[in-house]
Design an enzyme around this catalytic site. Structure first.
Site, PDB file in Angstrom:
ATOM      1  N   THR A  99      15.353  19.299  21.234  1.00  0.00           N
ATOM      2  CA  THR A  99      14.443  18.191  20.894  1.00  0.00           C
ATOM      3  C   THR A  99      13.050  18.803  20.729  1.00  0.00           C
ATOM      4  O   THR A  99      12.729  19.273  19.644  1.00  0.00           O
ATOM      5  CB  THR A  99      14.467  17.094  21.983  1.00  0.00           C
ATOM      6  OG1 THR A  99      14.268  17.691  23.262  1.00  0.00           O
ATOM      7  CG2 THR A  99      15.795  16.370  21.975  1.00  0.00           C
ATOM      8  N   GLU A 138       6.757  22.097  27.476  1.00  0.00           N
ATOM      9  CA  GLU A 138       5.718  21.688  26.539  1.00  0.00           C
ATOM     10  C   GLU A 138       4.333  22.146  26.971  1.00  0.00           C
ATOM     11  O   GLU A 138       3.894  21.864  28.074  1.00  0.00           O
ATOM     12  CB  GLU A 138       5.737  20.177  26.389  1.00  0.00           C
ATOM     13  CG  GLU A 138       6.924  19.731  25.567  1.00  0.00           C
ATOM     14  CD  GLU A 138       7.146  18.245  25.637  1.00  0.00           C
ATOM     15  OE1 GLU A 138       6.432  17.589  26.395  1.00  0.00           O
ATOM     16  OE2 GLU A 138       8.042  17.768  24.932  1.00  0.00           O
ATOM     17  N   LYS A 179      19.429  22.878  26.621  1.00  0.00           N
ATOM     18  CA  LYS A 179      18.195  22.435  25.987  1.00  0.00           C
ATOM     19  C   LYS A 179      17.193  22.071  27.078  1.00  0.00           C
ATOM     20  O   LYS A 179      17.572  21.824  28.212  1.00  0.00           O
ATOM     21  CB  LYS A 179      18.421  21.256  25.058  1.00  0.00           C
ATOM     22  CG  LYS A 179      18.711  19.969  25.806  1.00  0.00           C
ATOM     23  CD  LYS A 179      18.492  18.764  24.952  1.00  0.00           C
ATOM     24  CE  LYS A 179      17.060  18.640  24.537  1.00  0.00           C
ATOM     25  NZ  LYS A 179      16.156  18.170  25.625  1.00  0.00           N
ATOM     26  N   ASN A 218       2.271  14.692  24.794  1.00  0.00           N
ATOM     27  CA  ASN A 218       2.900  13.550  25.445  1.00  0.00           C
ATOM     28  C   ASN A 218       2.098  12.257  25.347  1.00  0.00           C
ATOM     29  O   ASN A 218       2.349  11.311  26.083  1.00  0.00           O
ATOM     30  CB  ASN A 218       3.180  13.879  26.913  1.00  0.00           C
ATOM     31  CG  ASN A 218       4.377  14.805  27.031  1.00  0.00           C
ATOM     32  OD1 ASN A 218       5.501  14.403  26.760  1.00  0.00           O
ATOM     33  ND2 ASN A 218       4.120  16.057  27.393  1.00  0.00           N
ATOM     34  N   THR A 258      15.374  15.634  27.939  1.00  0.00           N
ATOM     35  CA  THR A 258      16.366  15.799  28.980  1.00  0.00           C
ATOM     36  C   THR A 258      16.747  17.259  29.092  1.00  0.00           C
ATOM     37  O   THR A 258      16.572  18.026  28.176  1.00  0.00           O
ATOM     38  CB  THR A 258      17.613  14.991  28.566  1.00  0.00           C
ATOM     39  OG1 THR A 258      17.317  13.620  28.713  1.00  0.00           O
ATOM     40  CG2 THR A 258      18.820  15.340  29.368  1.00  0.00           C
TER      41      THR A 258
END
Lengths: 393, 393
Positions: free
Chosen positions: B151, B268, B177, B390, B188
């Site tokens: 993702t 991230e 992932k 985010n 997730t």
């Protein structure tokens, strides 16, 4: 009748305060950083202190001194937290109370002490002892004192109320500094609340405890609890009015909740004030856990910063909060807009919910549908500016 | 001897995989988003699933199917988490297992399902059912599958090991992932690990549980636990080697720890990988609490982003962690540099400690001096980039 007035911590009769510059953080660039709040009459005292197991020296000394149930003064400083400073730090905190006591003509044990600023650095105790006698007390210096205890705060925080009762008038007022965390170490939430109401020490303790529970203990900016957090209440009875406890509590609530909201709004990098009203929990503890998990979720807070009413992140945060939760029973409202019902997103137009999340201040209602317990917290978004301010050195 | 090899989830004999594009998130801008991992032989299966009380539909269905102790395949998708989707979502998750089963010639109950992506949005189940038959299975498609489940990940995550034993060779491999959280909803942590070792279901469960505890359960990027987190292990015995459990565990550790470190490094906005090795706690639970409080402290993470070895914030975080702590007994090291001893800062030159905190990867040793329990976590800094990623819509 409770009416807001000026005067902060000196609005109540018989209280004086004053501040000066001791060059605590940087003697070459002095600013006001030392303050004293003083009661001309003997006063009963109550305090609530950080539950962090790492307690700063001033917290330890104040806890010791307040155990008598009485105090005459509080000496406060910014620029140095006197935390993680070992036996030397304790000695310094005690010297601050003794020095202030000498000037005020009271015993060191009658003086409480609050510090905020850098951690792990010795207090410049000589400069402080030199500065204390320079402090001029008056009943008009509350705002000046509120400024002297600021660290990363962008505005001073004070408030007072005047309360009329059939038996006469009494006052409650206070000053506070913010919970924002600052370069290079952490700051702290400090508050001193004074009243000229007549109240026993046991009752003052009860009133302060309840008021703190519904104000300062509801606010969370980053979930980090400081080593120095302190709220002190002094009651000197100068008004000769002994109000019903419920009324005194109401006045304390007005003062403490106003100061707490100011602290949240002045949080570092904050652009939004969010009230989370959690209801329907299976226990009081569950209500607190679920509300605080939402308020402290990095992801939820980032979403708010972007004006995103991200209910998925709210569901997720409650799911790991430790609170009992049945997904199918959860409701979430943004102000009066139903966003989630029975754990599923409603057909409320998304743009309408976005418009609420775009406001500077909004309320989220969350109902767990499991019981009758509730808890409310006040929190903020998490912005790039917050990170920038906390990058450290 | 454990040796790293290529092949990921198909390194073990008898495993095939494949992926395709189902246009799950956006049919107009399709990317590979659907994958299947398949065992040609019957396989025992074990899984660990999110402890979040809000569990996505695929988690619920996989928990149900894995209760038999066997499985033949896993179907995985990115682009939609199928979480907070109610009874419809459950139906969709079941349909995914049935569709994959039909194509593979096994029962739907023998298929597990993992989803990641948006929350609260119905699965485009028709597009998925249409796409599944297009998946071509091979023993060279592991990296392609690792890409299909990405993702916000910036690189695919796969690893495999070959283990020589006196009785023969077996393999363990996996894909994963990341745990980074993405716009507009949460992502997730997913992982599938395969092995051709012979092992009972009970032993596989034990080995996977231990390996997850020391890898995926050690990592924390933002403290937010997803509704979809899943790790699945399949063991088909194709190697005919039944290794000693300790050796199988070692191989699983190598795979799971490599994948977990990759996830942290790909978090991230992450610029630093930090290992926190906490020792000397009074209990196992205390060790975990103290280590995780440091790893999840917004303030500590911001300090690292700025290259600041802020020990005051570390002390503070442990103080409110709930772990037993005696300030005077705490030691903190940055790599081999003693920074705190007996709760007080040492005279280690600050520049040296700063140089460690400026590295892209470093280790912090914290000793509570109270007991013999320890816990290690892998975490990251918190950057402005994280907040930016985010912000949501």
């Amino acid at each position: 009748m409770i009416e807001q007035i000026r005067g902060g911590v000196t609005a109540a009769a018989g209280f004086l305060c004053g501040s000066t510059s001791a060059g605590i953080k940087n003697p070459k660039a002095p600013r006001e950083d030392l303050a004293v709040v003083y009661s001309e009459l003997p006063a009963v005292a109550a305090g609530t202190f950080t539950t962090n197991l790492v307690k700063a020296a001033p917290v330890r000394v104040s806890m010791e001194h307040i155990s008598s149930g009485e105090a005459r003064a509080v000496v406060l400083n910014s620029g140095n937290a006197n935390a993680c400073t070992g036996p030397d730090g304790l000695k310094d905190a005690r010297r601050m109370t003794v020095s202030a006591g000498l000037v005020l003509g009271v015993a060191g044990e009658e003086v409480l002490v609050c510090s905020t600023g850098r951690i792990g650095v010795r207090m410049p105790i000589d400069r402080i002892e030199e500065a204390i006698p320079r402090i001029k007390l008056s009943n008009t210096a509350s705002l000046k004192c509120a400024k002297a205890i600021m660290t990363s705060d962008t505005f001073p925080k004070e408030i007072a109320v005047r309360v009329e009762t059939p038996k006469g008038v009494f006052h409650v007022g206070g000053i506070a500094k913010g919970a924002g965390m600052i370069d290079p170490n952490m700051a702290t939430m400090l508050s001193v609340i004074t009243t000229d109401a007549k109240v026993s020490q046991a009752d003052l303790k009860k009133v302060l405890g309840g008021a703190v529970e519904d104000s300062f203990n509801r606010i969370t900016i980053d979930g980090d609890m400081s080593t120095n957090d302190t709220v002190i209440a002094l009651a000197n009875g100068a008004s000769k009015v002994r109000p019903p406890l419920a009324l005194l509590r109401e006045a304390f609530d007005a003062v403490a909740q106003t100061l707490a909201r100011m602290i949240v709004k002045d949080g570092e990098g904050v652009t939004k004030f969010v009230e989370i009203a959690l209801t329907g929990a299976a226990s009081k503890e569950d209500a607190r856990k679920a509300a605080e998990a939402i308020a402290n979720s990095t992801l939820v807070k980032c979403a708010w910063a972007g004006g995103d009413p991200n209910w998925g992140r709210i569901m997720d945060a409650m799911g790991y909060s430790g609170a009992k939760l049945v997904e199918e029973k959860v409701s979430i409202d943004y102000e009066d807009l139903p966003l989630v019902r029975g754990g599923l997103v409603t057909d409320t137009p998304w743009k309408k919910v976005q418009a609420v999340a775009a406001r500077k201040e909004f309320r989220i209602g969350v109902d767990l549908g499991l019981g009758k317990f509730s808890h409310t917290v006040w929190t903020t978004d998490l912005t790039e500016e917050y990170v920038r301010l906390n990058l450290g050195e």
